[in-house]
Scaffold this motif. Structure first.
Motif, PDB file in Angstrom:
ATOM      1  N   LEU A 234       0.859  -1.186   0.000  1.00 28.79           N
ATOM      2  CA  LEU A 234       0.000   0.000   0.000  1.00 28.79           C
ATOM      3  C   LEU A 234       0.894   1.234   0.000  1.00 28.79           C
ATOM      4  O   LEU A 234       1.815   1.324   0.816  1.00 28.79           O
ATOM      5  N   VAL A 235       0.644   2.155  -0.921  1.00 29.89           N
ATOM      6  CA  VAL A 235       1.441   3.382  -0.969  1.00 29.89           C
ATOM      7  C   VAL A 235       0.618   4.539  -0.412  1.00 29.89           C
ATOM      8  O   VAL A 235      -0.515   4.771  -0.849  1.00 29.89           O
ATOM      9  N   LEU A 236       1.195   5.235   0.564  1.00 24.13           N
ATOM     10  CA  LEU A 236       0.554   6.419   1.136  1.00 24.13           C
ATOM     11  C   LEU A 236       1.244   7.652   0.573  1.00 24.13           C
ATOM     12  O   LEU A 236       2.456   7.824   0.760  1.00 24.13           O
ATOM     13  N   GLY A 237       0.468   8.476  -0.112  1.00 17.95           N
ATOM     14  CA  GLY A 237       1.030   9.700  -0.691  1.00 17.95           C
ATOM     15  C   GLY A 237       1.052   9.599  -2.200  1.00 17.95           C
ATOM     16  O   GLY A 237       1.469   8.584  -2.759  1.00 17.95           O
ATOM     17  N   THR A 238       0.583  10.644  -2.850  1.00 18.59           N
ATOM     18  CA  THR A 238       0.555  10.642  -4.321  1.00 18.59           C
ATOM     19  C   THR A 238       1.262  11.879  -4.868  1.00 18.59           C
ATOM     20  O   THR A 238       1.018  12.301  -5.992  1.00 18.59           O
ATOM     21  N   GLY A 239       2.158  12.454  -4.061  1.00 21.65           N
ATOM     22  CA  GLY A 239       2.998  13.560  -4.536  1.00 21.65           C
ATOM     23  C   GLY A 239       4.171  13.004  -5.338  1.00 21.65           C
ATOM     24  O   GLY A 239       4.129  11.877  -5.822  1.00 21.65           O
ATOM     25  N   ASN A 240       5.228  13.821  -5.478  1.00 21.97           N
ATOM     26  CA  ASN A 240       6.398  13.376  -6.239  1.00 21.97           C
ATOM     27  C   ASN A 240       6.943  12.051  -5.717  1.00 21.97           C
ATOM     28  O   ASN A 240       7.195  11.121  -6.485  1.00 21.97           O
ATOM     29  N   MET A 241       7.139  11.945  -4.407  1.00 20.55           N
ATOM     30  CA  MET A 241       7.762  10.748  -3.843  1.00 20.55           C
ATOM     31  C   MET A 241       6.830   9.551  -3.910  1.00 20.55           C
ATOM     32  O   MET A 241       7.238   8.464  -4.303  1.00 20.55           O
ATOM     33  N   GLY A 242       5.563   9.755  -3.516  1.00 16.12           N
ATOM     34  CA  GLY A 242       4.605   8.654  -3.569  1.00 16.12           C
ATOM     35  C   GLY A 242       4.450   8.120  -4.983  1.00 16.12           C
ATOM     36  O   GLY A 242       4.343   6.905  -5.200  1.00 16.12           O
ATOM     37  N   SER A 243       4.453   9.021  -5.966  1.00 14.72           N
ATOM     38  CA  SER A 243       4.307   8.602  -7.362  1.00 14.72           C
ATOM     39  C   SER A 243       5.500   7.767  -7.807  1.00 14.72           C
ATOM     40  O   SER A 243       5.349   6.723  -8.455  1.00 14.72           O
ATOM     41  N   GLU A 244       6.697   8.222  -7.453  1.00 16.21           N
ATOM     42  CA  GLU A 244       7.912   7.486  -7.829  1.00 16.21           C
ATOM     43  C   GLU A 244       7.918   6.097  -7.173  1.00 16.21           C
ATOM     44  O   GLU A 244       8.267   5.090  -7.805  1.00 16.21           O
ATOM     45  N   ILE A 245       7.531   6.054  -5.900  1.00 15.86           N
ATOM     46  CA  ILE A 245       7.483   4.771  -5.187  1.00 15.86           C
ATOM     47  C   ILE A 245       6.450   3.847  -5.830  1.00 15.86           C
ATOM     48  O   ILE A 245       6.704   2.658  -6.047  1.00 15.86           O
ATOM     49  N   ALA A 246       5.287   4.399  -6.176  1.00 14.93           N
ATOM     50  CA  ALA A 246       4.247   3.578  -6.818  1.00 14.93           C
ATOM     51  C   ALA A 246       4.754   3.014  -8.143  1.00 14.93           C
ATOM     52  O   ALA A 246       4.514   1.841  -8.463  1.00 14.93           O
ATOM     53  N   ARG A 247       5.462   3.834  -8.918  1.00  9.31           N
ATOM     54  CA  ARG A 247       6.015   3.346 -10.194  1.00  9.31           C
ATOM     55  C   ARG A 247       6.996   2.194  -9.966  1.00  9.31           C
ATOM     56  O   ARG A 247       6.999   1.205 -10.696  1.00  9.31           O
ATOM     57  N   LEU A 248       7.840   2.300  -8.935  1.00  6.03           N
ATOM     58  CA  LEU A 248       8.793   1.219  -8.644  1.00  6.03           C
ATOM     59  C   LEU A 248       8.063  -0.050  -8.212  1.00  6.03           C
ATOM     60  O   LEU A 248       8.426  -1.155  -8.625  1.00  6.03           O
ATOM     61  N   VAL A 249       7.051   0.106  -7.373  1.00 11.32           N
ATOM     62  CA  VAL A 249       6.290  -1.074  -6.922  1.00 11.32           C
ATOM     63  C   VAL A 249       5.656  -1.763  -8.131  1.00 11.32           C
ATOM     64  O   VAL A 249       5.651  -2.997  -8.235  1.00 11.32           O
ATOM     65  N   LEU A 250       5.142  -0.965  -9.071  1.00 15.55           N
ATOM     66  CA  LEU A 250       4.542  -1.542 -10.279  1.00 15.55           C
ATOM     67  C   LEU A 250       5.584  -2.264 -11.136  1.00 15.55           C
ATOM     68  O   LEU A 250       5.287  -3.283 -11.759  1.00 15.55           O
ATOM     69  N   ASP A 251       6.818  -1.762 -11.132  1.00 18.95           N
ATOM     70  CA  ASP A 251       7.885  -2.314 -11.989  1.00 18.95           C
ATOM     71  C   ASP A 251       8.497  -3.600 -11.464  1.00 18.95           C
ATOM     72  O   ASP A 251       9.036  -4.384 -12.240  1.00 18.95           O
ATOM     73  N   LYS A 252       8.507  -3.782 -10.149  1.00 23.32           N
ATOM     74  CA  LYS A 252       9.311  -4.859  -9.554  1.00 23.32           C
ATOM     75  C   LYS A 252       8.539  -6.170  -9.538  1.00 23.32           C
ATOM     76  O   LYS A 252       7.461  -6.245  -8.937  1.00 23.32           O
ATOM     77  N   PRO A 253       9.082  -7.218 -10.149  1.00 25.36           N
ATOM     78  CA  PRO A 253       8.437  -8.524 -10.068  1.00 25.36           C
ATOM     79  C   PRO A 253       8.329  -8.958  -8.605  1.00 25.36           C
ATOM     80  O   PRO A 253       9.255  -8.747  -7.827  1.00 25.36           O
ATOM     81  N   GLY A 254       7.201  -9.507  -8.254  1.00 24.18           N
ATOM     82  CA  GLY A 254       7.023  -9.986  -6.883  1.00 24.18           C
ATOM     83  C   GLY A 254       6.357  -8.969  -5.974  1.00 24.18           C
ATOM     84  O   GLY A 254       5.945  -9.305  -4.871  1.00 24.18           O
TER      85      GLY A 254
END
Lengths: 355, 355
Positions: free
Chosen positions: A8-28
């Motif tokens: 679960l990602v909390l925050g949709t600003g610059n950092m939250g968005s970058e983290i969400a993109r990484l979570v989407l990219d990483k297998p597993g």
């Protein structure tokens, strides 16, 4: 065991968005849900919010308890704020629901430093719910503390430490820039320092006390200074224009004393477009001891990218940690999470034990 | 609980002597006993053997089982050898007697790499006896592996890694210099490479597999090259004279391949008196990824001092670790052991939990 780690990602600003993109990219890893504080984004698909050209089927929710219950995350990454006073309620909700947490709130890197009673309570709560909580980030959390501590590992004796991070704030958004006084007049900067709107860097006390705890040093006092960095040429980023004579950033320094002597000096001038005036960005760690050690890199490790990466890379470490409240030096070092995240979790702590 | 941590030191050469001096210096550590392999030193007081001007009342013993039983150590530091074939018997005796172990034998940094079945057996034995075993040292163990892994922690993606350590062998004794071919003719160096007397660096495979394990990479093959460094000027140390045209050291390189592509390159030219020919000694780590990271320091972290410090600094980490066989990336990072060692042991793993 599930095949993926639900995040679960909390925050949709610059950092939250970058983290969400990484979570989407990483297998597993699986992006289980998204929480945002801003009500105008409630219900918006996260894909749109973070600049993807596709829907993710993950709506942004402004009700944290609801999104926890609906998305059943194993772990949450908090990227909503810098200070514990702002992070606290979300942390309690997450831990209370039995969710492991990685926070990039600066004060969470060593919560006992600013908020000892909250740290105690959160630790008790984490122990009771059987979850692990960690604060991380590039600074505090890595360059001016974890990396410093690691380098002292080769020393029989340490007499003093100077670490300097000269970075470029150009990629950052309005809230980060405002806290550094970027774009202000020198007078407004002084007023901002006085009334707290200009904060400089959050995290010196956390870094200093992490280093001191690792070395077994008692710190007597910390002296901080904040000076405006006045632009001599026009500096411009996507979100701000700084005219000559205005403030391009804040030069913030902290010096820690032990037995009357300065032993840890952390120097962190933050500004937009330093290269416009020939300033070299860099990370430098100098340890005076036996032996003395100096390690440096230029340009500086980019803060936003690195903080998002650290938050995601620490997922296997936090899921393998004992329940409780952890700091970066408590846990095995981070490593880039390259293979399948669930598989890496199996590997964690077993590297010496493979046949 | 005892007030001090009783430490047995194995080895009375350069490294064992330095480690013994550190154990004597550190509050909270007690030098419980000394084991040496060389029978001509049996019964000699350790104080004399390590160059102190006083007796320590600690005789050097060549019977390991006897010194373990007499000195009742909590932990032992092994500084007798580089390879597992030479370390094995002592390790089994120590673990069999329920003694925690830190070894500076290069192959012990990742024993599963050269000796998978021994690593399995030692792990089982450590688990059965409830003790923790760790291999450490500056290289392998720190610069070309732990530090590399730590820096990848800020990366969302890593494409390749190049790490270079250019060091000065001048402080080292005859056995280290012989293994690098120092003082040989180029022809003798070639013969030495062929018959194994010239080994170059021990530890590339260990470092590469530690990095690969941390990142989740499968390594297909490792290519190593060893070239003589021919002196163009006379180079002289306390133990060797190298005339122009003779070998001043060994330039040893290892390149690891993944999916047909070189992904980890470790470069480690070792020689005496590099400054005699204007060679800069240094440690350099370059990671190509997102983001790319480069960190460097010159001169290099001095190997002998750093290895001794790491061995002693890891004592609280090993005593706090779960039983079994560990590697440096498995455990929390080292830190200079500055306060009382027994107190530091209490602190370990609790940094986030102080109120």
């Amino acid at each position: 065991m599930r095949d993926t780690i639900r995040v679960l990602v909390l925050g949709t600003g610059n950092m939250g968005s970058e983290i969400a993109r990484l979570v989407l990219d990483k297998p597993g890893l699986e992006l289980a849900g998204a929480y945002g504080r801003r009500h105008e984004r409630a219900g918006m698909d996260l894909g749109h919010a973070i600049g993807l050209d596709r829907e993710l089927g993950v709506p942004i929710d402004t009700d944290l308890a609801a999104v926890i219950e609906r998305s059943r995350p194993e772990i949450a990454i908090q990227a909503t704020c810098s200070r514990i006073v702002d992070a606290r309620e979300e942390l309690e909700a997450l831990v209370g629901h039995g969710v492991h947490v990685i926070s990039i709130a600066e004060q969470m890197v060593y919560p006992a430093c600013s908020s000892p009673s909250f740290a105690r309570d959160l630790r008790e709560m984490a122990l009771a719910r059987g979850v692990a909580v960690l604060g991380t980030g590039i600074n505090p959390g890595f360059v001016l503390d974890l990396l410093v501590i690691t380098l002292t590992g080769v020393c029989a004796d340490v007499r003093s430490i100077v670490a300097r991070r000269v970075n470029d704030l150009s990629p950052y958004g309005p809230s980060v820039l405002a806290a550094q006084g970027v774009g202000m007049s020198p007078e407004a900067f002084s007023e901002g320092l006085a009334d707290g709107r200009v904060a400089g860097h959050y995290g010196f006390a956390e870094s200093i006390h992490l280093i001191a705890a690792a070395l077994g040093w008692q710190i007597e006092r910390i002296e901080e200074t904040r000076e405006p960095i006045i632009a001599r040429v026009r500096r411009e980023t996507a979100t701000v224009v700084v005219e000559p004579g205005q403030v391009a950033g804040c030069s913030h320094t902290a010096v820690a004393y032990r037995e009357g002597r300065p032993v840890i000096s952390l120097i962190h001038p933050q500004q937009v477009q330093p290269q416009a005036e020939g300033v070299t960005t860099e990370d430098v760690i100098e340890i005076v001891g036996s032996p003395s050690v100096r390690l440096a890199g230029s340009p500086e490790i980019p803060g936003g990218q690195a903080t998002a990466a650290l938050a995601v890379n620490m997922i296997p470490r936090v899921l393998s940690a004992p329940p409780g409240l952890h700091t970066m030096p408590d846990l095995p070092v981070p490593a880039a999470l390259m293979g399948d995240a669930r598989q890496r979790l199996h590997d964690t702590g077993q590297a010496g034990q493979h046949g």
